[in-house]
Design a protein around this motif. Structure first.
Motif, PDB file in Angstrom:
ATOM      1  N   GLY B  32     -26.157 -32.045  92.918  1.00  0.00           N
ATOM      2  CA  GLY B  32     -26.729 -31.247  93.178  1.00  0.00           C
ATOM      3  C   GLY B  32     -27.122 -31.524  94.748  1.00  0.00           C
ATOM      4  N   THR B  36     -27.915 -25.841  96.559  1.00  0.00           N
ATOM      5  CA  THR B  36     -27.709 -25.552  95.045  1.00  0.00           C
ATOM      6  C   THR B  36     -28.504 -24.574  94.867  1.00  0.00           C
ATOM      7  N   ARG B  37     -27.990 -23.138  94.229  1.00  0.00           N
ATOM      8  CA  ARG B  37     -28.929 -22.384  94.088  1.00  0.00           C
ATOM      9  C   ARG B  37     -28.479 -21.527  92.650  1.00  0.00           C
ATOM     10  N   GLU B  38     -29.579 -21.099  92.023  1.00  0.00           N
ATOM     11  CA  GLU B  38     -29.280 -20.325  90.641  1.00  0.00           C
ATOM     12  C   GLU B  38     -28.176 -19.269  90.842  1.00  0.00           C
ATOM     13  N   LYS B  39     -28.311 -18.776  92.203  1.00  0.00           N
ATOM     14  CA  LYS B  39     -27.236 -17.507  92.681  1.00  0.00           C
ATOM     15  C   LYS B  39     -26.559 -18.130  93.500  1.00  0.00           C
ATOM     16  N   PRO B  40     -25.433 -18.611  93.316  1.00  0.00           N
ATOM     17  CA  PRO B  40     -24.700 -19.535  94.310  1.00  0.00           C
ATOM     18  C   PRO B  40     -24.583 -18.804  95.520  1.00  0.00           C
ATOM     19  N   LEU B  41     -24.771 -19.423  96.766  1.00  0.00           N
ATOM     20  CA  LEU B  41     -24.559 -19.043  98.075  1.00  0.00           C
ATOM     21  C   LEU B  41     -23.156 -18.817  98.256  1.00  0.00           C
ATOM     22  N   PRO B  42     -22.929 -17.752  99.114  1.00  0.00           N
ATOM     23  CA  PRO B  42     -21.696 -17.599  99.580  1.00  0.00           C
ATOM     24  C   PRO B  42     -21.026 -18.630 100.404  1.00  0.00           C
TER      25      PRO B  42
END
Lengths: 559, 309
Positions: B32, B36-42
């Motif tokens: 991690g 790190t995000r639940e909705k992955p960053l571009p």
């Protein structure tokens, strides 16, 4: 000693009284935001706590309250006949510093939000806006000049879309699309301007008066707001209390009027007894992903090779996945959780209206599933058939499943649901799956790397169309955790997106979810809810369907 | 003395460097990252962020630039609290944590030591039993229970204390008591047992036999020696209490720095964890130095140079 005690007690009383009295609390709202927002800059924010503040300090093209889309800075809007050009007619309005807000401000704000150098948490949403050139610019493959947004004149803002997008206008109520003033943004890098009252400029109902890191913030009414006449609150005193019990105690002591969450233990009692407790559906789903591609080669292949070694694993078998999903008593789980969660029979939660005005969730149904234990017998049959298909006896399948692990991120709530599922499978199918948990960031890494058998998932959507949920399971989607590859499903979603006709759009989405649920790459468990505790003194508060609170038309009546 | 101090300070700096180094590399080894995000960053955004915070450079180069910053007291930007540096976070939260911790530490010493002495002198009397009962309670009941009880009784039920925050001076009472609980009990128990032991020593008996007044025996001869173990405990305790408590600050909604120890790890906010670790370690090392100095003041037999110990 007694004398000393008397002095101390009376001192405490005097101090206590002076703290309570004095200030006129007439038009002050005391609100707990929860965690301290990482940022209050609309373009940078990616969290609901920040979003709740921004929804009250900024005004987008439109405003959505309780599902109703109302004019915001756009007085009206026109959609071209082909559905690909949307023209917003802006009202003459001002920023909080008194300067005029024009279409150029929207062009600036949007391009800034897309610019990879801005590194906005929400920039991925541009993909779903269908704005010409936006996604390429976000991904660094295009330029700002190629983005299809234009300030036709000072008060006309025109947007070119790749294809008609039925939810486009309602999406404009979302904080990511709200305008920011260039001179203010330049005054404080990385969004610090939005926490610094000295340089802060906004265009919404309230402006920032004070911000204290880790403690709270104060908002005051913005007299320049175009709809200031309807704003009934002078001051919002907001706290960052992230402990639900403390916030609840403060609410009970009368120190707070509005709190976003309560301790889980209190929910059942509050639902039964309090008329100040509100439960809203939240547009999201709690589920478990089966890992259907353990070897990670991008194909849902065989479970085992000829030597009996694992290729993609047991969960490539559709009947096994269905048997596991059918062996869950969802109602027992949501009742035990007790916060009004809705048992999930599909992936799209209640709250989306289709072209006929019917709720997508209701119309789609449960695909043969029932909310309680009514599928348990069918599940046993499917389980036996799955064993045959996998070339195993039932007891071999049971042994194999006892070597698999259900993974969730560390939390009491997730553990609770996982244990329920484990117990239901054990009772109905006769195997006890292993449970494991990992810390949140580690878990996310494990899950996206595909190093799991079954893993918890949760998804909340940010715009009013079911495609925002279903599309995460497209083959190429970064969030396709089950590693589900189905060309028919992909094609149906692509058709839905390309459809110019609303009814075709929804037909394709219904078909897509049916295809998906027949395959059962995930186990939907329940649809989320959002809770709030709001004192009766807060009159006419609102909430957007996507979950942001709205105080732009609220007043305070302390009797 | 000066030579000793210089030697100690240099050792302390070296220790800090070792701690910072180990923490730095351990942090990078956990899965991690700050983005790190639940909705992955571009990808383009992750690249931009990594570039912005120099996370795209080789790890060793990042380490060197971190240490370089550390030497100039620049702890770097937070990756999660946008636009804030770790210095900002410490400057904003530390005074609050330190004030509450300072009051608590002071009270622990001022109340705990006398209680221990009284208990030792009146051994097996009702006073002794009462003090030791309270002390056992304080050691065994965790601070979050004390904190929750204080809020429930004094805020929710009686309304005497504010339910959150410290904007009202009365708000300090709850957190100070919750912070004190364990250490106050521990210090009074420690003082008592240490005092009892010293009182049985020959030199105390000799002093008494020589007809020295009881007050002088206790305060001049016995107490000083009895305090040595207490001081050993109090030093590191002060470091821990002054740098804030996650639990107590969370429950009382106090804008201190205690929360950042935990939040930093959850968010993988590398610089924040580093900053908090270095701050706490520095305090800890400093307190141990003070403890060592106090030893030699209390007991001249203990030589600072470490010769005739």
């Amino acid at each position: 000693m007694k004398k000393l005690l008397l002095v101390v007690v009376s001192l405490m009383l005097v101090l206590g009284l002076s703290a309570c009295g004095g200030k006129d609390e007439g038009d002050v709202l005391r609100w707990n935001i929860g965690a301290d927002p990482a940022t209050l800059d609309p373009g940078l924010n990616g969290a609901s706590d920040g979003g709740n503040v921004i929804n009250n300090t900024h005004e987008g093209l439109v405003r959505e309250i309780n599902g109703e889309v109302l004019p915001g800075i756009a007085e009206s809007w026109d959609v071209s006949a082909d559905g690909k050009t949307v023209t917003f007619n802006l009202r003459e309005s001002n920023w909080s510093d008194g300067s005029a807000l024009t279409a150029d401000d929207f062009v600036y704000s949007w391009l800034r939000a897309m610019d990879p150098a801005t590194a906005s948490e929400y920039s991925w949403i541009w993909h779903y806006t269908n704005v010409v050139g936006a996604e390429d610019y976000v991904n660094g493959d295009g330029t700002a000049a190629e983005v299809g947004i234009t300030a036709v004149d000072s008060y006309t803002f025109q947007v070119e879309l790749i294809q008609p997008t039925n939810y486009f206008v309602s999406l404009m109520a979302f904080y990511h699309f709200m305008p920011v003033k260039e001179s203010a943004v330049d005054a404080g890098a990385d969004g610090t301007w939005a926490k610094d009252p000295d340089v802060y400029v906004s265009n919404g109902a309230f402006v920032l008066e004070e911000y204290k890191l880790g403690e709270g913030l104060t908002l005051v009414k913005n007299d320049e707001y175009w709809n200031a006449d309807e704003v009934g609150i002078d001051t919002i005193e907001a706290k960052f209390i992230d402990d639900a019990s403390t916030a609840y105690a403060s609410y009970q002591s009368g120190d707070l009027d509005f709190i976003p969450s309560v301790p889980t233990d209190e929910v059942a009692v509050l639902i039964a007894e309090s008329n100040e407790f509100y439960v809203f559906p939240l547009l999201g789903t709690y589920y478990y992903s089966f890992n259907m591609d353990k070897d990670g080669n991008g194909v849902n292949g065989d479970a085992f090779d000829t030597n009996g070694d694992e290729v993609d694993g047991l969960f490539v078998n559709q009947k096994l996945r269905t048997a596991l999903s059918y062996s869950i008593n969802r109602e027992a789980i949501t009742e035990a959780l007790g916060a009004g969660q809705v048992p999930a029979g599909g992936f799209v939660p209640p709250g989306f209206l289709d072209d006929d005005g019917n709720d997508f969730f209701e119309t789609a149904g449960m695909y043969g599933m029932v909310v309680d234990d009514g599928n348990f017998d069918e599940a046993v049959t499917l389980f036996e058939e799955a064993a045959t298909e996998l070339g195993m006896t039932v007891s071999e399948l049971i042994t194999a499943l006892e070597g698999e692990t259900l993974l969730y991120n560390t939390s009491e709530g997730h553990q609770f649901v996982a244990e329920k599922v484990q117990e239901q499978w054990a009772n109905n199918l006769g195997f006890t799956i292993n449970l494991a948990n990992e810390e949140w960031a580690v878990f996310q890494d494990t899950r996206s790397a595909g190093n799991f058998d079954i893993a918890r998932g949760g998804w909340l959507t940010d715009f009013m169309d079911p495609s925002g949920l279903l599309s995460i399971f497209e083959s190429s989607n970064a969030y396709n955790d089950p590693n589900y590859y189905n060309d028919t499903f992909d094609q149906l979603l692509a058709d839905a997106t390309a459809a110019t006709d609303e009814s075709v759009h929804f037909d394709k989405l219904y078909e897509a979810q049916e295809e998906f649920m027949n395959d059962m790459p995930i186990i939907p468990v329940y649809h989320y809810t959002d809770t709030m505790l709001v004192s009766d003194v807060v009159v006419n508060w609102g909430r957007s369907v996507l979950g942001s609170v709205d105080f732009t038309r609220t007043s305070i009546d302390r009797g | 003395m000066a030579k000793y101090l210089i030697k100690r300070v240099l050792t302390a700096l070296f220790t800090l460097l070792v701690i910072a180094t180990i923490t730095f590399f351990l942090l990078r080894a956990i899965p991690g990252g700050p983005f790190t995000r639940e909705k992955p960053l571009p990808d383009a955004i992750i690249r931009a962020l990594n570039e912005k915070y120099n996370l795209d450079e080789p790890l060793f180069i990042q380490y060197l630039s971190y240490i370089k910053g550390l030497l100039t007291f620049d702890l770097g930007p937070s990756y999660r609290i946008l636009g804030y540096t770790v210095n900002d976070i410490i400057i904003s939260g530390f005074p609050t944590s330190a004030l509450i911790g300072g009051i608590a530490s002071l009270l622990i010493v001022v109340i705990g030591i006398p209680l221990g002495i009284v208990s030792a002198l009146k051994q097996n009397s009702p006073v002794d039993y009462m003090v030791m009962f309270m002390a056992t309670l304080g050691v065994t009941v965790p601070n979050f229970i004390i904190a929750t009880l204080i809020i429930y009784i004094f805020s929710t039920q009686l309304g005497w204390l504010p339910s959150n925050g410290i904007s009202n001076p009365l708000g300090y009472i709850g957190p100070v008591i919750a912070l004190m609980g364990y250490s106050l009990s521990f210090v009074s128990r420690l003082t008592r047992s240490s005092m009892l032991e010293v009182l049985r020593q020959d030199y105390v008996r000799t002093a008494r036999a020589n007809g020295i007044s009881e007050r002088k025996v206790i305060f001049k001869h016995a107490l000083k020696n009895a305090l040595i173990p207490v001081i050993t405990y109090v030093g590191p305790m002060v470091a821990a209490i002054l740098t804030g408590s996650f639990v107590v600050e969370k429950i009382f909604a106090i804008p201190g720095i205690g929360r950042y120890f935990v939040q930093g790890v959850t968010n993988r906010d590398y610089t924040v964890i580093m900053g908090m670790t270095v701050l706490y370690s520095a305090f800890y090392i400093f307190m141990i130095l003070l403890v060592d100095l106090a030893y030699s003041w209390i007991d001249p037999r203990i030589r600072l140079e470490g010769g005739a110990r």
